[in-house]
Design a protein around this motif. Structure first.
Motif, PDB file in Angstrom:
ATOM      1  N   ALA A 176       0.835  -1.201   0.000  1.00 52.18           N
ATOM      2  CA  ALA A 176       0.000   0.000   0.000  1.00 52.18           C
ATOM      3  C   ALA A 176       0.871   1.252   0.000  1.00 52.18           C
ATOM      4  N   GLN A 177       1.964   1.218   0.754  1.00 51.24           N
ATOM      5  CA  GLN A 177       2.879   2.358   0.801  1.00 51.24           C
ATOM      6  C   GLN A 177       3.572   2.554  -0.546  1.00 51.24           C
ATOM      7  N   ARG A 178       3.958   1.430  -1.177  1.00 52.39           N
ATOM      8  CA  ARG A 178       4.595   1.498  -2.501  1.00 52.39           C
ATOM      9  C   ARG A 178       3.625   2.093  -3.525  1.00 52.39           C
ATOM     10  N   ASP A 179       2.360   1.698  -3.450  1.00 57.11           N
ATOM     11  CA  ASP A 179       1.343   2.253  -4.352  1.00 57.11           C
ATOM     12  C   ASP A 179       1.283   3.767  -4.214  1.00 57.11           C
ATOM     13  N   GLU A 180       1.257   4.223  -2.981  1.00 60.45           N
ATOM     14  CA  GLU A 180       1.160   5.660  -2.714  1.00 60.45           C
ATOM     15  C   GLU A 180       2.365   6.400  -3.287  1.00 60.45           C
ATOM     16  N   GLN A 181       3.553   5.826  -3.094  1.00 58.48           N
ATOM     17  CA  GLN A 181       4.772   6.450  -3.609  1.00 58.48           C
ATOM     18  C   GLN A 181       4.760   6.504  -5.129  1.00 58.48           C
ATOM     19  N   ASP A 182       4.375   5.396  -5.763  1.00 57.20           N
ATOM     20  CA  ASP A 182       4.378   5.325  -7.229  1.00 57.20           C
ATOM     21  C   ASP A 182       3.351   6.276  -7.840  1.00 57.20           C
ATOM     22  N   MET A 183       2.217   6.432  -7.175  1.00 49.63           N
ATOM     23  CA  MET A 183       1.141   7.256  -7.727  1.00 49.63           C
ATOM     24  C   MET A 183       1.333   8.754  -7.493  1.00 49.63           C
ATOM     25  N   THR A 184       2.200   9.096  -6.557  1.00 47.34           N
ATOM     26  CA  THR A 184       2.382  10.511  -6.218  1.00 47.34           C
ATOM     27  C   THR A 184       3.776  11.042  -6.549  1.00 47.34           C
ATOM     28  N   ARG A 185       4.628  10.213  -7.160  1.00 52.10           N
ATOM     29  CA  ARG A 185       5.977  10.681  -7.474  1.00 52.10           C
ATOM     30  C   ARG A 185       5.911  11.796  -8.525  1.00 52.10           C
ATOM     31  N   ASP A 186       6.901  12.672  -8.508  1.00 56.59           N
ATOM     32  CA  ASP A 186       6.906  13.840  -9.387  1.00 56.59           C
ATOM     33  C   ASP A 186       7.097  13.462 -10.856  1.00 56.59           C
ATOM     34  N   ILE A 187       7.973  12.489 -11.112  1.00 51.23           N
ATOM     35  CA  ILE A 187       8.299  12.109 -12.489  1.00 51.23           C
ATOM     36  C   ILE A 187       7.524  10.858 -12.878  1.00 51.23           C
ATOM     37  N   ALA A 188       6.724  10.956 -13.953  1.00 58.32           N
ATOM     38  CA  ALA A 188       5.991   9.821 -14.526  1.00 58.32           C
ATOM     39  C   ALA A 188       5.271   8.986 -13.465  1.00 58.32           C
ATOM     40  N   PRO A 189       4.325   9.558 -12.747  1.00 58.38           N
ATOM     41  CA  PRO A 189       3.607   8.792 -11.718  1.00 58.38           C
ATOM     42  C   PRO A 189       2.767   7.667 -12.324  1.00 58.38           C
ATOM     43  N   LEU A 190       2.524   6.646 -11.520  1.00 60.73           N
ATOM     44  CA  LEU A 190       1.689   5.526 -11.947  1.00 60.73           C
ATOM     45  C   LEU A 190       0.239   5.984 -12.066  1.00 60.73           C
ATOM     46  N   LYS A 191      -0.332   5.803 -13.259  1.00 57.83           N
ATOM     47  CA  LYS A 191      -1.751   6.079 -13.450  1.00 57.83           C
ATOM     48  C   LYS A 191      -2.231   5.344 -14.698  1.00 57.83           C
ATOM     49  N   GLN A 192      -3.519   5.120 -14.764  1.00 57.86           N
ATOM     50  CA  GLN A 192      -4.087   4.442 -15.920  1.00 57.86           C
ATOM     51  C   GLN A 192      -4.218   5.416 -17.080  1.00 57.86           C
ATOM     52  N   ALA A 193      -3.643   5.049 -18.229  1.00 58.32           N
ATOM     53  CA  ALA A 193      -3.804   5.872 -19.424  1.00 58.32           C
ATOM     54  C   ALA A 193      -5.284   5.914 -19.795  1.00 58.32           C
ATOM     55  N   LYS A 194      -5.716   7.032 -20.353  1.00 61.87           N
ATOM     56  CA  LYS A 194      -7.134   7.203 -20.670  1.00 61.87           C
ATOM     57  C   LYS A 194      -7.662   6.121 -21.602  1.00 61.87           C
ATOM     58  N   ASP A 195      -6.808   5.644 -22.516  1.00 61.14           N
ATOM     59  CA  ASP A 195      -7.252   4.637 -23.485  1.00 61.14           C
ATOM     60  C   ASP A 195      -6.799   3.226 -23.127  1.00 61.14           C
ATOM     61  N   ALA A 196      -6.371   3.016 -21.871  1.00 68.07           N
ATOM     62  CA  ALA A 196      -5.960   1.681 -21.435  1.00 68.07           C
ATOM     63  C   ALA A 196      -7.161   0.885 -20.947  1.00 68.07           C
ATOM     64  N   VAL A 197      -7.124  -0.415 -21.196  1.00 67.29           N
ATOM     65  CA  VAL A 197      -8.172  -1.318 -20.719  1.00 67.29           C
ATOM     66  C   VAL A 197      -7.823  -1.783 -19.308  1.00 67.29           C
ATOM     67  N   LEU A 198      -8.732  -1.578 -18.375  1.00 64.09           N
ATOM     68  CA  LEU A 198      -8.506  -2.003 -16.992  1.00 64.09           C
ATOM     69  C   LEU A 198      -8.745  -3.505 -16.872  1.00 64.09           C
ATOM     70  N   VAL A 199      -7.746  -4.213 -16.351  1.00 67.29           N
ATOM     71  CA  VAL A 199      -7.864  -5.648 -16.106  1.00 67.29           C
ATOM     72  C   VAL A 199      -7.530  -5.907 -14.647  1.00 67.29           C
ATOM     73  N   ASP A 200      -8.521  -6.335 -13.880  1.00 69.28           N
ATOM     74  CA  ASP A 200      -8.332  -6.662 -12.471  1.00 69.28           C
ATOM     75  C   ASP A 200      -8.099  -8.163 -12.372  1.00 69.28           C
ATOM     76  N   SER A 201      -6.875  -8.537 -11.991  1.00 64.62           N
ATOM     77  CA  SER A 201      -6.497  -9.950 -11.962  1.00 64.62           C
ATOM     78  C   SER A 201      -6.763 -10.618 -10.617  1.00 64.62           C
ATOM     79  N   SER A 202      -7.473  -9.929  -9.724  1.00 62.88           N
ATOM     80  CA  SER A 202      -7.684 -10.452  -8.366  1.00 62.88           C
ATOM     81  C   SER A 202      -8.254 -11.866  -8.370  1.00 62.88           C
ATOM     82  N   HIS A 203      -9.168 -12.127  -9.290  1.00 63.98           N
ATOM     83  CA  HIS A 203      -9.823 -13.437  -9.321  1.00 63.98           C
ATOM     84  C   HIS A 203      -9.632 -14.113 -10.679  1.00 63.98           C
ATOM     85  N   MET A 204      -8.504 -13.817 -11.326  1.00 67.33           N
ATOM     86  CA  MET A 204      -8.190 -14.415 -12.618  1.00 67.33           C
ATOM     87  C   MET A 204      -6.893 -15.210 -12.541  1.00 67.33           C
TER      88      MET A 204
END
Length: 220
Positions: A176-204
């Motif tokens: 959870a802490q790593r997620d927060e760091q990746d999503m809020t970093r100044d350079i190229a933060p982690l985020k879903q591209a507008k045209d990306a297909v969301l795939v949740d692998s939780s139950h796949m």
């Protein structure tokens, strides 16, 4: 004209495993971006650059030519034409990669090299900013994720299988802490591209996720 598949997502979502499987099925090059950052770190170490010398890192990194190819089915990381597979997994290189990867000039140089590779070869590339920064025009973009609980359990099972003593709750907290760091970093933060297909692998399963991405390729 090359075909590009970009897979982004948080740590522990299974990006590398899926990317390798899809690349094998398609006969594409799997671009291990992490290995490229390690190769850059190894180059900087060979140049005698201190991990704390930002100015020198910025000057030296532009001379590193890093690419990926395959020889007899094995992925080879080439640094200025030399196979560096055997020297980029040491602790010293890992420490340098952790520090140098944050440097804007290092990220700029490696992004340039990754773009060049994708222009000339069919690729599957995974990371945090592939669909948003590295390959914004990729043919297929996927944002692969899973719940923190599922990702933590996967990591826990992986470690315990190696007889490593660990705590599931602590692993979940770290993720959870790593997620927060990746999503809020100044350079190229982690985020879903507008045209990306969301795939949740939780139950796949791995095969189900790979098939989903392969089906997206076939639908074009």
């Amino acid at each position: 004209m090359s075909f590009q598949i970009a897979i982004d997502g948080p740590a522990g979502a299974g990006k590398s495993t899926i990317a390798r499987k899809v690349a094998k099925e398609k006969g594409f090059i799997y671009v291990d971006t992490g290995a490229m950052y390690r190769a850059m770190a190894y180059y900087l170490l060979c140049q005698g650059v201190s991990p704390n010398d930002d100015e020198e890192i910025g000057r030296k990194c532009s001379a590193a030519d890093i690419t990926i190819c395959y020889e007899k089915g094995e992925q080879i990381v080439l640094l200025n034409g030399k196979n560096v597979n055997d020297v980029i997994r040491t602790e010293e290189v890992s420490r340098m990669a952790s520090m140098s990867s944050k440097h804007p000039q290092v990220r700029k140089r490696l992004t340039q090299l990754q773009k060049e590779l994708a222009r000339t070869s069919d690729v599957v590339m995974d990371g945090r900013d592939i669909g948003t920064c590295v390959l914004p025009d990729a043919d297929v973009k996927v944002y692969l994720t899973a719940s923190v609980e599922v990702r933590a359990k996967r990591r826990y099972d992986e470690l315990t299988a190696k007889h490593v003593v660990c705590d599931l709750g602590q692993i979940a907290e770290d993720i959870a802490q790593r997620d927060e760091q990746d999503m809020t970093r100044d350079i190229a933060p982690l985020k879903q591209a507008k045209d990306a297909v969301l795939v949740d692998s939780s139950h796949m399963t791995i095969d189900e996720v790979a098939k989903k991405i392969l089906d997206l390729c076939e639908a074009l």
